[in-house]
Design an enzyme around this catalytic site. Structure first.
Site, PDB file in Angstrom:
ATOM      1  N   ASN A   1     -11.171  -2.562  -4.993  1.00  0.00           N
ATOM      2  CA  ASN A   1     -10.455  -1.581  -5.819  1.00  0.00           C
ATOM      3  C   ASN A   1     -11.207  -1.217  -7.109  1.00  0.00           C
ATOM      4  O   ASN A   1     -10.834  -0.269  -7.802  1.00  0.00           O
ATOM      5  CB  ASN A   1      -9.030  -2.050  -6.142  1.00  0.00           C
ATOM      6  CG  ASN A   1      -8.080  -1.974  -4.961  1.00  0.00           C
ATOM      7  OD1 ASN A   1      -7.155  -2.774  -4.828  1.00  0.00           O
ATOM      8  ND2 ASN A   1      -8.277  -0.996  -4.073  1.00  0.00           N
TER       9      ASN A   1
ATOM     10  N   ASP B   1       0.832  -1.213   0.000  1.00  0.00           N
ATOM     11  CA  ASP B   1       0.000   0.000   0.000  1.00  0.00           C
ATOM     12  C   ASP B   1       0.862   1.257   0.000  1.00  0.00           C
ATOM     13  O   ASP B   1       1.971   1.260   0.535  1.00  0.00           O
ATOM     14  CB  ASP B   1      -0.919  -0.033   1.245  1.00  0.00           C
ATOM     15  CG  ASP B   1      -2.095   0.912   1.104  1.00  0.00           C
ATOM     16  OD1 ASP B   1      -2.342   1.420  -0.016  1.00  0.00           O
ATOM     17  OD2 ASP B   1      -2.780   1.156   2.116  1.00  0.00           O
TER      18      ASP B   1
HETATM   19  C1  IPE Z   1      -5.531  -2.644  -0.058  1.00  0.00           C
HETATM   20  O1  IPE Z   1      -5.157  -1.329  -0.245  1.00  0.00           O
HETATM   21  C2  IPE Z   1      -5.538  -3.380  -1.370  1.00  0.00           C
HETATM   22  C3  IPE Z   1      -4.244  -3.562  -2.000  1.00  0.00           C
HETATM   23  C4  IPE Z   1      -3.079  -3.216  -1.525  1.00  0.00           C
HETATM   24  C5  IPE Z   1      -4.293  -4.227  -3.283  1.00  0.00           C
HETATM   25  P1  IPE Z   1      -6.251  -0.159  -0.409  1.00  0.00           P
HETATM   26  O2  IPE Z   1      -5.472   1.096  -0.559  1.00  0.00           O
HETATM   27  O3  IPE Z   1      -7.197  -0.507  -1.495  1.00  0.00           O
HETATM   28  O4  IPE Z   1      -7.014  -0.240   0.972  1.00  0.00           O
HETATM   29  P2  IPE Z   1      -7.895   0.833   1.748  1.00  0.00           P
HETATM   30  O5  IPE Z   1      -8.933   1.320   0.793  1.00  0.00           O
HETATM   31  O6  IPE Z   1      -6.973   1.939   2.147  1.00  0.00           O
HETATM   32  O7  IPE Z   1      -8.443   0.094   2.912  1.00  0.00           O
HETATM   33  C1  IPE Z   2      -1.556   0.275  -3.335  1.00  0.00           C
HETATM   34  O1  IPE Z   2      -1.368   1.644  -3.416  1.00  0.00           O
HETATM   35  C2  IPE Z   2      -1.902  -0.339  -4.679  1.00  0.00           C
HETATM   36  C3  IPE Z   2      -3.288  -0.781  -4.775  1.00  0.00           C
HETATM   37  C4  IPE Z   2      -4.216  -0.682  -3.862  1.00  0.00           C
HETATM   38  C5  IPE Z   2      -3.694  -1.376  -6.037  1.00  0.00           C
HETATM   39  P1  IPE Z   2      -2.587   2.669  -3.391  1.00  0.00           P
HETATM   40  O2  IPE Z   2      -2.997   2.951  -4.789  1.00  0.00           O
HETATM   41  O3  IPE Z   2      -3.664   2.202  -2.494  1.00  0.00           O
HETATM   42  O4  IPE Z   2      -1.853   3.944  -2.784  1.00  0.00           O
HETATM   43  P2  IPE Z   2      -2.452   4.965  -1.737  1.00  0.00           P
HETATM   44  O5  IPE Z   2      -2.993   4.192  -0.582  1.00  0.00           O
HETATM   45  O6  IPE Z   2      -3.515   5.735  -2.440  1.00  0.00           O
HETATM   46  O7  IPE Z   2      -1.274   5.812  -1.359  1.00  0.00           O
HETATM   47 MG    MG Z   3      -4.067   2.456  -0.532  1.00  0.00          MG
END
Ligand code: IPE
Ligand code: IPE
Ligand code: MG
Length: 244
Positions: A65, A17
């Site tokens: 997502n 993340d």
């Molecule tokens: C969790 O991260 C899913 C992945 C890393 C693929 P998110 O960024 O989607 O999670 P939330 O929305 O902050 O809980």
């Molecule tokens: C994790 O990074 C990747 C996925 C969830 C696919 P994010 O896209 O959630 O990055 P942040 O949380 O917005 O920084």
């Molecule tokens: Mg995220």
């Protein structure tokens, strides 16, 4: 480099993340953060393997997502395509078995066939296991496992009163993989976001501030050290208390 202290741990799971925030901090589009996230994944797979672990499960796209803008979703799918196309040969040569866990029905046809190809090409590999949770949600996984068990009951193979947690476990997507001993979530977010809810029942959770694109061997080794300082009691007593 294989270190002896790794014998206590076989399986690490990671919620990768913070790609978006990494990009934002630099005034770059979110997709650049995702691209750099792929590089972090490469580094981490190698570090896990070199450290003597057997399994790495990474959360790459969650069932939630889909709420993101279409352009970001298609960029994430594009990156998965790039990762598999660019890295499959090397993963195969390095003895890595690739498996994908998640709901396959929602994926574009070409992504699905690419993933199935990666699984087929690496099926015989045994040195290291990379599990990619893609279009994955733990509630989906547990729900489909319940459905499988219900079918066994419906078919008269099993009585409802005889259903045990083993029946549910063995109907999960990867029943043959041991539960992770350690879960790492990057980017200072303190939740599971619907990842491996069943398998993490007794997993040690380590939350790190590092944003995913900055993750690599050093951060992995630090998390493994934190894990080693934990005492896993599984509902019992600590070793000290038990012997006093
Ligand atoms: C969790 O991260 C899913 C992945 C890393 C693929 P998110 O960024 O989607 O999670 P939330 O929305 O902050 O809980
Ligand atoms: C994790 O990074 C990747 C996925 C969830 C696919 P994010 O896209 O959630 O990055 P942040 O949380 O917005 O920084
Ligand atoms: Mg995220």
């Amino acid at each position: 480099m294989t270190t002896d202290h790794q014998a206590d741990i076989q399986h690490v799971a990671i919620i990768m993340d913070g790609n978006g925030r990494w990009a934002k901090q630099r005034g770059l589009p979110r997709n650049v953060g995702h691209e750099r996230g792929v590089e972090a994944l490469r580094r981490t797979v190698e570090a896990c393997r070199d450290t003597g672990l057997s399994y790495l499960t990474v959360f790459s796209f969650s069932s939630e997502n889909w709420k993101r803008p279409a352009a970001e979703i298609s960029a994430l799918f594009g990156l998965l395509r790039i990762y598999v196309r660019q890295d499959l040969k090397r993963l195969k040569e390095d003895g890595v078995r690739v498996r994908v866990m998640g709901n396959r029905s929602g994926l574009p046809d070409d992504v699905l066939s690419l993933l199935e190809f990666a699984e087929a090409e690496t099926r015989e590999n045994t040195r290291f296991n990379l599990n990619i949770a893609f279009n994955y949600g733990a509630r989906d996984e547990i729900t489909q496992a319940c459905r499988e068990v219900a079918k066994q009951v419906e078919a008269g193979e099993l009585k409802a009163d005889d259903v045990t947690s083993e029946h549910v476990s063995s109907a999960l997507w990867f029943a043959d993989i041991p539960d992770p001993e350690l879960l790492i979530r990057t980017s200072a977010e303190y939740r599971l976001s619907n990842f491996l809810l069943w398998q993490l029942a007794y997993t040690e959770l380590v939350f790190v501030d590092c944003l995913w694109p900055d993750f690599g061997e050093e951060q992995l080794l630090n998390a493994l050290n934190v894990y080693r300082q934990r005492e896993r009691r599984f509902g019992g007593l600590s070793t000290q208390e038990a012997s006093s």
